[in-house]
Design a protein around this motif. Sequence first.
Motif, short mmCIF file in Angstrom:
data_model
loop_
_atom_site.label_atom_id
_atom_site.label_comp_id
_atom_site.label_asym_id
_atom_site.label_seq_id
_atom_site.Cartn_x
_atom_site.Cartn_y
_atom_site.Cartn_z
N ALA A 1 6.47 10.93 -49.21
CA ALA A 1 6.18 12.08 -48.70
C ALA A 1 4.75 12.62 -49.17
O ALA A 1 4.22 13.67 -48.58
CB ALA A 1 7.41 13.19 -49.02
N PHE A 2 4.14 11.80 -50.13
CA PHE A 2 3.20 12.43 -50.97
C PHE A 2 1.83 12.69 -50.01
O PHE A 2 1.32 13.85 -50.01
CB PHE A 2 2.70 11.30 -51.90
N GLY A 3 1.68 11.85 -48.90
CA GLY A 3 0.36 11.79 -48.21
C GLY A 3 0.77 13.11 -47.23
O GLY A 3 -0.31 13.71 -46.90
N LEU A 4 1.88 12.92 -46.88
CA LEU A 4 2.13 14.04 -45.75
C LEU A 4 2.12 15.55 -46.61
O LEU A 4 1.73 16.41 -45.74
CB LEU A 4 3.77 13.84 -45.31
N LYS A 5 2.52 15.65 -47.75
CA LYS A 5 2.45 17.00 -48.47
C LYS A 5 1.16 17.36 -48.57
O LYS A 5 0.70 18.64 -48.54
CB LYS A 5 3.33 16.89 -49.70
N LEU A 6 0.25 16.44 -48.95
CA LEU A 6 -1.12 16.62 -49.23
C LEU A 6 -1.70 17.18 -47.81
O LEU A 6 -2.81 18.11 -47.76
CB LEU A 6 -1.89 15.46 -49.45
N ARG A 7 -1.26 16.93 -46.70
CA ARG A 7 -1.97 17.35 -45.26
C ARG A 7 -0.94 18.57 -44.93
O ARG A 7 -1.33 19.21 -43.80
CB ARG A 7 -1.61 16.26 -44.30
N ILE B 1 8.03 16.79 -42.25
CA ILE B 1 7.85 15.68 -43.62
C ILE B 1 9.20 15.14 -43.78
O ILE B 1 9.53 13.91 -43.83
CB ILE B 1 7.33 16.41 -44.67
N LYS B 2 10.20 15.79 -43.79
CA LYS B 2 11.64 15.31 -43.84
C LYS B 2 12.05 14.27 -43.05
O LYS B 2 12.37 13.09 -43.24
CB LYS B 2 12.60 16.43 -44.10
N LEU C 1 12.36 5.60 -43.93
CA LEU C 1 13.31 4.99 -45.03
C LEU C 1 14.23 4.02 -43.93
O LEU C 1 14.71 3.17 -44.33
CB LEU C 1 14.21 6.15 -45.51
N GLU C 2 14.70 4.68 -43.03
CA GLU C 2 15.52 3.97 -41.88
C GLU C 2 14.97 2.61 -41.53
O GLU C 2 15.54 1.73 -41.56
CB GLU C 2 15.73 5.05 -40.64
N ARG D 1 5.19 4.07 -47.28
CA ARG D 1 4.04 5.13 -47.65
C ARG D 1 3.02 4.99 -47.03
O ARG D 1 2.18 6.03 -46.83
CB ARG D 1 4.03 5.07 -49.24
N ALA D 2 2.37 3.84 -46.78
CA ALA D 2 1.33 3.57 -46.21
C ALA D 2 1.34 4.09 -44.73
O ALA D 2 0.28 4.36 -44.09
CB ALA D 2 0.60 1.97 -46.09
N LEU D 3 2.42 3.77 -44.21
CA LEU D 3 2.58 4.05 -42.65
C LEU D 3 2.93 5.63 -42.32
O LEU D 3 2.83 6.07 -41.61
CB LEU D 3 3.78 3.48 -42.13
N ALA D 4 3.25 6.36 -43.69
CA ALA D 4 3.79 7.68 -43.26
C ALA D 4 2.69 8.44 -42.49
O ALA D 4 3.27 9.38 -41.67
CB ALA D 4 4.19 8.34 -44.77
#
Lengths: 369, 284
Positions: free
Chosen positions: A96-102, A109-110, A117-118, A145-148
């Motif tokens: 979620a890190f990258g998404l939260k930054l945006r 995000i969830k 994760l799925e 994470r890279a794809l998030a």
Amino acid sequence: MYVELKNINKNYGNFQASTDVNLGIEKGSLVALLGPSGSGKTTILRMIAGLETPDSGDILIDGVRVNDVAPSERGIGFMFQNYALFRYMTVYDNIAFGLKLRKEDPKKIKERVEELLELTSLKDFGKRYPNQLSGGQRQRVAFARALAPNPSLLLLDEPFAAIDAKVRQELRSWLREIIYKVGITSIFVTHDQDEAVEVADQIIVTNKGRVEQTGTPREIYKDPHTPFVSQFIGQSTIVEEYYKMKGFQKGPYKGAIIRPEFIEAFKSDNKVFEDVIGCSEEGTITDILFRGNSLLLKLDVNGVTLTTHRSLERRSVKIGEKMRVIIYRLYAFDDEKAYLLENEELLKYDVKNRHLEAYLYSSDGYFVV
Amino acid sequence: MAKNRKGSEKKVDITKIVLIALSVLFVFLMLVMPLISVIVNSLREGFKFYFQSLGTSYVLSALGVTVIATVIAVIVNTFFGLVASWAITKFSFKGKQVLATLIDIPFSISPVVAGLSYVMTFGRLGWARPLINAINNTFGTDIQIVFAIPGVVLATIFVTFPFVSRELIPVLNVEGTDEEEAAALMGAKGFTIFRKITFPHIKWALVYGVILCTARALGEFGAVNALSKTRGETFTLPLEIDALYLAGSADSIVSSFAVSSLLVIIAIVVLIIRNIFEHNAKKE
């Protein structure tokens, strides 16, 4: 071309990491940057990511020059060699890190994290910390994470280096499948040719900061353009006195590369090779190595040591045994290029009506192909 | 075979017992006993006298100066310790090794020399004196450094400078820069990276460094002694203890023990806090 590098040069002090690098990568392809360590492949990847700046030349992503665009604005996902997972964050928070930054909507995000994760089969691991995961699971977290943030380009630095050999095999096909499923243009760096051949549909071979050749795995394998590529790909024996072999004449070359699969070694009473035995010459087995699924034979032919594989299904051989040896073809090279030379003697025979595979997979008298 | 093994086990046992006994005995005789005697001596004249000695204006003033010097020194050194260790571990530059060595100067230099160096710098003949005079003239202020509280603070900062960075550098070195790079690539800015990635990693080392820094700042004597000459104004607790002790009367000596016991108690509290943090850090 989706990603383009034009006349890129990069120095680290006195070390020239990239020299006149030109390459183009098409949208949707899965490309391997293949080369020995220190060949400049990681530098290319990091320059595309924006982690390094080229001294000169242009980098284009989707037609836009990105030299002066910040790494985070380039729309890329980057997977580090040892994954660089945030060790004080859970798997969920890592993704979620990258998404939260945006500053995206928490609900979105969830959804996105759960979707990833799925996708990576990590559904039950969201609350774990990176040090509670296996190497393969960590790789999957790094991938998720890279794809998030939905990048349009995925860059992977030695994605399998941190994983032990047994799991690596599985993960290769996993990664290939999932990249196709997501449909993202991807570039990965590797020094392992098996990995490149197996995973990529396009290979860029680098050496000493230069791009040696670009092509499909088959092209790289079947038609190496440079001496380096012909040596680096496949298992190769370099033979200077190639003209000592039957079927080959001396040319303006410095030497030749003979791969194990270019050589046929058979016993003199082998029926399959009866008609072409005239093309063969005598070789003596000097060493036999057991390779699990085959044998590796070392043969002394006219004072030159050649290496070939031998199926375990064929008759057994022993050190010191005399064999008949045919060399189908070889790659001769000068300073600049590599040239494919076929066995001239063998060309006289009508091989068209024969199964060509009969040469490669002859059963030494047990089966008739 | 079995006999042999037993024999070697017995040998190890003897070594173990001897080593443990030696360390316990040494620590007890050299460290614990003298500290206990401080506490015992401080109570020789009874509790009433004990609290009276702690309540004199000299002691209260010294306590105030000590607290001020310690708080400022800890804040300043935590900040610069973070900056310096960050610079040393995350970037490569010329003279990096020299910088790392310079930070350690306070470890190897006598505190008295440190104090005197400030006298030489800011004192009447010091090279920085004209600068301070200029500042005072321009702004109408009356900043004094030597033989004033700023000098005490500076001396304390000098002596406690390396504690934070010494704790942080090894941790930051082990950590590497990958995670920060990854975060930056995702668009995280400097402070977010520090807060989310670096800080959780160095948290306990930082706390440990701050605690050590505090303990050292509270007890500094030599450097402060060179810069502080006025009892009741610029004296810190260690200087006050010394003054009481040198006064020589039976009462004043007991008083000096009483004030000392205060420092001993603070030290014990600091050690307990440190152990709690260490325990927490291990658990994490």
